[in-house]
Write a protein that holds these residues in place. Structure first.
Motif, PDB file in Angstrom:
ATOM      1  N   GLY A 126      12.495   5.387   0.302  1.00 49.03           N
ATOM      2  CA  GLY A 126      13.418   4.271   0.143  1.00 49.03           C
ATOM      3  C   GLY A 126      13.025   3.234  -0.874  1.00 49.03           C
ATOM      4  O   GLY A 126      13.603   2.137  -0.891  1.00 49.03           O
ATOM      5  N   VAL A 127      12.070   3.549  -1.757  1.00 47.59           N
ATOM      6  CA  VAL A 127      11.635   2.597  -2.787  1.00 47.59           C
ATOM      7  C   VAL A 127      12.303   2.968  -4.105  1.00 47.59           C
ATOM      8  O   VAL A 127      12.037   4.030  -4.671  1.00 47.59           O
ATOM      9  N   LYS A 161      14.702  -3.426   4.584  1.00 45.98           N
ATOM     10  CA  LYS A 161      13.767  -4.241   3.818  1.00 45.98           C
ATOM     11  C   LYS A 161      13.611  -3.661   2.411  1.00 45.98           C
ATOM     12  O   LYS A 161      13.755  -2.458   2.201  1.00 45.98           O
ATOM     13  N   ARG A 162      13.278  -4.541   1.478  1.00 41.43           N
ATOM     14  CA  ARG A 162      13.087  -4.116   0.099  1.00 41.43           C
ATOM     15  C   ARG A 162      11.596  -4.019  -0.199  1.00 41.43           C
ATOM     16  O   ARG A 162      10.855  -4.985  -0.005  1.00 41.43           O
ATOM     17  N   VAL A 163      11.158  -2.844  -0.662  1.00 38.94           N
ATOM     18  CA  VAL A 163       9.764  -2.624  -1.030  1.00 38.94           C
ATOM     19  C   VAL A 163       9.707  -2.227  -2.500  1.00 38.94           C
ATOM     20  O   VAL A 163      10.413  -1.312  -2.933  1.00 38.94           O
ATOM     21  N   ARG A 209      11.037  -8.741   2.112  1.00 34.86           N
ATOM     22  CA  ARG A 209      10.598  -8.209   0.808  1.00 34.86           C
ATOM     23  C   ARG A 209       9.079  -8.010   0.813  1.00 34.86           C
ATOM     24  O   ARG A 209       8.338  -8.890   1.248  1.00 34.86           O
ATOM     25  N   ARG A 210       8.667  -6.858   0.286  1.00 34.30           N
ATOM     26  CA  ARG A 210       7.244  -6.532   0.225  1.00 34.30           C
ATOM     27  C   ARG A 210       6.920  -5.902  -1.123  1.00 34.30           C
ATOM     28  O   ARG A 210       7.690  -5.105  -1.655  1.00 34.30           O
ATOM     29  N   GLU A 241       7.558 -11.595   0.581  1.00 37.20           N
ATOM     30  CA  GLU A 241       6.942 -12.348   1.680  1.00 37.20           C
ATOM     31  C   GLU A 241       5.626 -11.712   2.114  1.00 37.20           C
ATOM     32  O   GLU A 241       4.808 -12.350   2.775  1.00 37.20           O
ATOM     33  N   VAL A 242       5.459 -10.441   1.770  1.00 36.04           N
ATOM     34  CA  VAL A 242       4.274  -9.684   2.170  1.00 36.04           C
ATOM     35  C   VAL A 242       3.783  -8.875   0.971  1.00 36.04           C
ATOM     36  O   VAL A 242       4.592  -8.362   0.190  1.00 36.04           O
ATOM     37  N   VAL A 243       2.471  -8.776   0.830  1.00 32.68           N
ATOM     38  CA  VAL A 243       1.861  -7.902  -0.175  1.00 32.68           C
ATOM     39  C   VAL A 243       1.069  -6.834   0.563  1.00 32.68           C
ATOM     40  O   VAL A 243       0.345  -7.134   1.518  1.00 32.68           O
TER      41      VAL A 243
END
Length: 267
Positions: free
Chosen positions: A90-91, A52-54, A25-26, A124-126
């Motif tokens: 994909g967002v 992954k989810r953004v 997740r980002r 988990e990431v910004v």
């Protein structure tokens, strides 16, 4: 808080190490609706293709971005362009903080909004934009970009601190200290790259195309999609409106090195 790869720059061999991708997740924090589209859309397309989810978080609706349109007219138009542009890569989730375009003020209100948006999806990431005064090729960075980039960096730490913005717990948003690192896009001395060869590159080019009215409002000198320069060559240098460079001399989104976040308490 430890920053990795501060020396940055283009490696002697013309390559950059790949950005870690062992996350799910980002949250992408930007000042304006088009910032991610013109910055790291191809990288986002790569990540969402991996499952992954953004989530996209523009701080404003970009209402001051079209000179010929009053902000009351521009805001809904730019929102309407942002959502399909995000879907191209994909967002599906786009949230707006609704700060005033061109007038964003750094401080607790902005940080609280970003912290709130971190605690909800628990990324988990910004990802955010570069915040120095001068960017690639000496281009002066816009004020909103500088303020939002720093706020995102601070909020990634603050999100895990129980006694910073404790009122968010009343909204059911418990502290989230799981942000592993912050990736900063558009620096003059990148330390990591993301390989966007093939379909991610094509989708990344389609994303800014969705911002047609905004781009038209910029006039003949405005941003436009174009082939990326090969920054794998040691002599390669980016033009301000492009992103490139990375491992294996393939087209890549340029991201500043990873910033790992500990449990440091602001003094």
């Amino acid at each position: 808080m430890t920053t990795l790869g501060n020396t940055g720059g283009f490696a002697t061999g013309g390559t950059l190490p790949p950005l870690p991708e062992d996350w799910e997740r980002r949250l992408a924090v930007a000042a304006h609706p088009d910032d991610i589209a013109y910055g790291t859309a191809s990288a986002v397309a790569r990540w969402t293709a991996q499952g992954k989810r953004v989530t996209s978080l523009p701080a404003t609706r970009g209402e001051a971005g079209i000179d010929a349109l009053h902000p009351d007219q521009a805001a809904p138009l730019r929102e309407a362009e942002e959502r399909p542009g995000a879907r191209e890569v994909g967002v599906d989730t786009v949230e707006f903080l609704d700060h005033r375009d061109g007038m964003i003020e750094g401080g607790p209100a902005l940080r609280r909004g970003v912290v709130r948006s971190i605690r909800r999806p628990r990324p988990e990431v910004v990802l955010t934009g570069a915040y120095p005064v001068r960017m690639v090729a000496g281009v002066v960075n816009q004020a909103d970009h500088r303020v939002v980039g720093l706020a995102a960096l601070d909020a990634a730490r603050d999100a895990g601190h129980r006694w910073i913005f404790p009122e968010l717990a009343d909204e059911g948003l418990e502290p989230w200290g799981g942000v592993r690192f912050v990736a900063v896009a558009g620096p003059d001395r990148p330390t990591h790259g993301v390989d966007v060869s093939g379909e991610p590159l094509e989708r990344g080019i389609a994303s800014p195309a969705a911002h047609a009215e905004y781009t038209k409002g910029l006039g003949a000198g405005g941003l436009r999609a174009a082939p990326l320069p090969d920054l794998g060559h040691p002599a390669g240098r980016p033009r301000p409106r492009h992103r490139g460079g990375g491992p294996l001399r393939r087209p890549a989104a340029r991201l500043r090195g990873t910033t790992t976040l500990g449990t440091a308490t602001p003094g």
